[in-house]
Design a protein around this motif. Sequence first.
Motif, PDB file in Angstrom:
ATOM      1  N   UNK A 254     -67.490  95.965 -30.936  1.00 37.97           N
ATOM      2  CA  UNK A 254     -66.395  96.134 -29.987  1.00 37.97           C
ATOM      3  C   UNK A 254     -66.572  97.363 -29.117  1.00 37.97           C
ATOM      4  N   UNK A 255     -67.005  98.458 -29.740  1.00 31.91           N
ATOM      5  CA  UNK A 255     -67.229  99.682 -28.967  1.00 31.91           C
ATOM      6  C   UNK A 255     -68.332  99.465 -27.938  1.00 31.91           C
ATOM      7  N   UNK A 256     -69.398  98.790 -28.316  1.00 31.25           N
ATOM      8  CA  UNK A 256     -70.483  98.504 -27.378  1.00 31.25           C
ATOM      9  C   UNK A 256     -69.998  97.627 -26.232  1.00 31.25           C
ATOM     10  N   UNK A 257     -69.186  96.631 -26.539  1.00 29.10           N
ATOM     11  CA  UNK A 257     -68.639  95.762 -25.487  1.00 29.10           C
ATOM     12  C   UNK A 257     -67.736  96.558 -24.551  1.00 29.10           C
ATOM     13  N   UNK A 258     -66.951  97.447 -25.129  1.00 34.87           N
ATOM     14  CA  UNK A 258     -66.057  98.300 -24.337  1.00 34.87           C
ATOM     15  C   UNK A 258     -66.867  99.156 -23.364  1.00 34.87           C
TER      16      UNK A 258
ATOM     17  N   UNK B 158     -56.413  89.951 -32.613  1.00 39.45           N
ATOM     18  CA  UNK B 158     -55.491  89.852 -31.486  1.00 39.45           C
ATOM     19  C   UNK B 158     -55.231  88.401 -31.126  1.00 39.45           C
ATOM     20  N   UNK B 159     -54.169  88.218 -30.376  1.00 42.18           N
ATOM     21  CA  UNK B 159     -53.824  86.890 -29.887  1.00 42.18           C
ATOM     22  C   UNK B 159     -54.786  86.454 -28.794  1.00 42.18           C
ATOM     23  N   UNK B 160     -55.059  85.171 -28.775  1.00 41.11           N
ATOM     24  CA  UNK B 160     -55.920  84.562 -27.767  1.00 41.11           C
ATOM     25  C   UNK B 160     -55.059  84.273 -26.536  1.00 41.11           C
ATOM     26  N   UNK B 161     -54.742  85.337 -25.791  1.00 38.37           N
ATOM     27  CA  UNK B 161     -53.870  85.190 -24.633  1.00 38.37           C
ATOM     28  C   UNK B 161     -54.196  86.251 -23.588  1.00 38.37           C
ATOM     29  N   UNK B 162     -53.888  85.964 -22.344  1.00 38.48           N
ATOM     30  CA  UNK B 162     -54.092  86.923 -21.265  1.00 38.48           C
ATOM     31  C   UNK B 162     -55.518  87.422 -21.203  1.00 38.48           C
ATOM     32  N   UNK B 163     -55.674  88.736 -21.065  1.00 38.26           N
ATOM     33  CA  UNK B 163     -56.989  89.347 -20.949  1.00 38.26           C
ATOM     34  C   UNK B 163     -57.667  89.657 -22.270  1.00 38.26           C
ATOM     35  N   UNK B 164     -57.041  89.347 -23.386  1.00 38.11           N
ATOM     36  CA  UNK B 164     -57.630  89.701 -24.679  1.00 38.11           C
ATOM     37  C   UNK B 164     -58.920  88.940 -24.998  1.00 38.11           C
ATOM     38  N   UNK B 165     -59.028  87.639 -24.713  1.00 33.45           N
ATOM     39  CA  UNK B 165     -60.305  86.967 -24.987  1.00 33.45           C
ATOM     40  C   UNK B 165     -61.471  87.493 -24.139  1.00 33.45           C
ATOM     41  N   UNK B 166     -61.180  88.194 -23.039  1.00 31.89           N
ATOM     42  CA  UNK B 166     -62.243  88.825 -22.260  1.00 31.89           C
ATOM     43  C   UNK B 166     -62.774  90.073 -22.951  1.00 31.89           C
ATOM     44  N   UNK B 167     -62.005  90.609 -23.855  1.00 32.61           N
ATOM     45  CA  UNK B 167     -62.370  91.849 -24.533  1.00 32.61           C
ATOM     46  C   UNK B 167     -62.951  91.605 -25.921  1.00 32.61           C
ATOM     47  N   UNK B 168     -62.291  90.776 -26.688  1.00 32.21           N
ATOM     48  CA  UNK B 168     -62.676  90.551 -28.084  1.00 32.21           C
ATOM     49  C   UNK B 168     -63.519  89.290 -28.183  1.00 32.21           C
ATOM     50  N   UNK B 169     -64.671  89.407 -28.817  1.00 36.83           N
ATOM     51  CA  UNK B 169     -65.506  88.251 -29.096  1.00 36.83           C
ATOM     52  C   UNK B 169     -65.186  87.819 -30.527  1.00 36.83           C
TER      53      UNK B 169
ATOM     54  N   UNK C   3     -58.513 101.040 -28.885  1.00 34.47           N
ATOM     55  CA  UNK C   3     -58.911 100.777 -30.270  1.00 34.47           C
ATOM     56  C   UNK C   3     -60.396 100.457 -30.354  1.00 34.47           C
ATOM     57  N   UNK C   4     -60.884  99.629 -29.440  1.00 35.05           N
ATOM     58  CA  UNK C   4     -62.302  99.275 -29.437  1.00 35.05           C
ATOM     59  C   UNK C   4     -63.170 100.498 -29.164  1.00 35.05           C
ATOM     60  N   UNK C   5     -62.741 101.365 -28.258  1.00 31.02           N
ATOM     61  CA  UNK C   5     -63.491 102.586 -27.964  1.00 31.02           C
ATOM     62  C   UNK C   5     -63.598 103.472 -29.202  1.00 31.02           C
ATOM     63  N   UNK C   6     -62.613 103.361 -30.100  1.00 34.41           N
ATOM     64  CA  UNK C   6     -62.620 104.121 -31.352  1.00 34.41           C
ATOM     65  C   UNK C   6     -63.309 103.369 -32.494  1.00 34.41           C
TER      66      UNK C   6
END
Length: 169
Positions: free
Chosen positions: A142-146, A96-107, A87-90
Amino acid sequence: ANKGFEVLVSALALAAEQLPESWAWILVGAGPEQKKIQNQIRAAGLASHCILTGRLNDRELHSLYRVADWFVHPTLYEGSSLVTLDAMAHQLPVIASRTGGLPDKIIDEVSGFLVSPGEAGELASRLVDACAVDGKIFGLAGQERCKAKFSWDVVVPQYLELYKSLLAS
């Protein structure tokens, strides 16, 4: 059941009156919880706003990414979410939920919004907030972070260095 779609239905029911009249939730995929989710959607009075597509091929899925405004991933727990990176690449902003690896992806408040897992009220509030911000700015961030943290150009050299260091020891 761990994907949190029941939480999203509850959140949408809470937020529905504050969302634009034309909002729609498109749920892609199929699984053992599908009937339960359909029943919850009907019971919440949201059937006219919700589409459950079942499984889609890559071309169909990518066409939905191109027309979507936001990607919502209300998971209760998660490892590293490839669908969120897709989704971020697009250029989609993400809630998203603040769980698992998601906080590493979404700021939070830069490329999307993070919410506590299972918290329908908090998710409802962020769904409403999403209507008041420029999602395109969040999506570009998000795309830039991705690209900067998760693209093959970045990840492959990291793996090679890890392998070299393991072989050297």
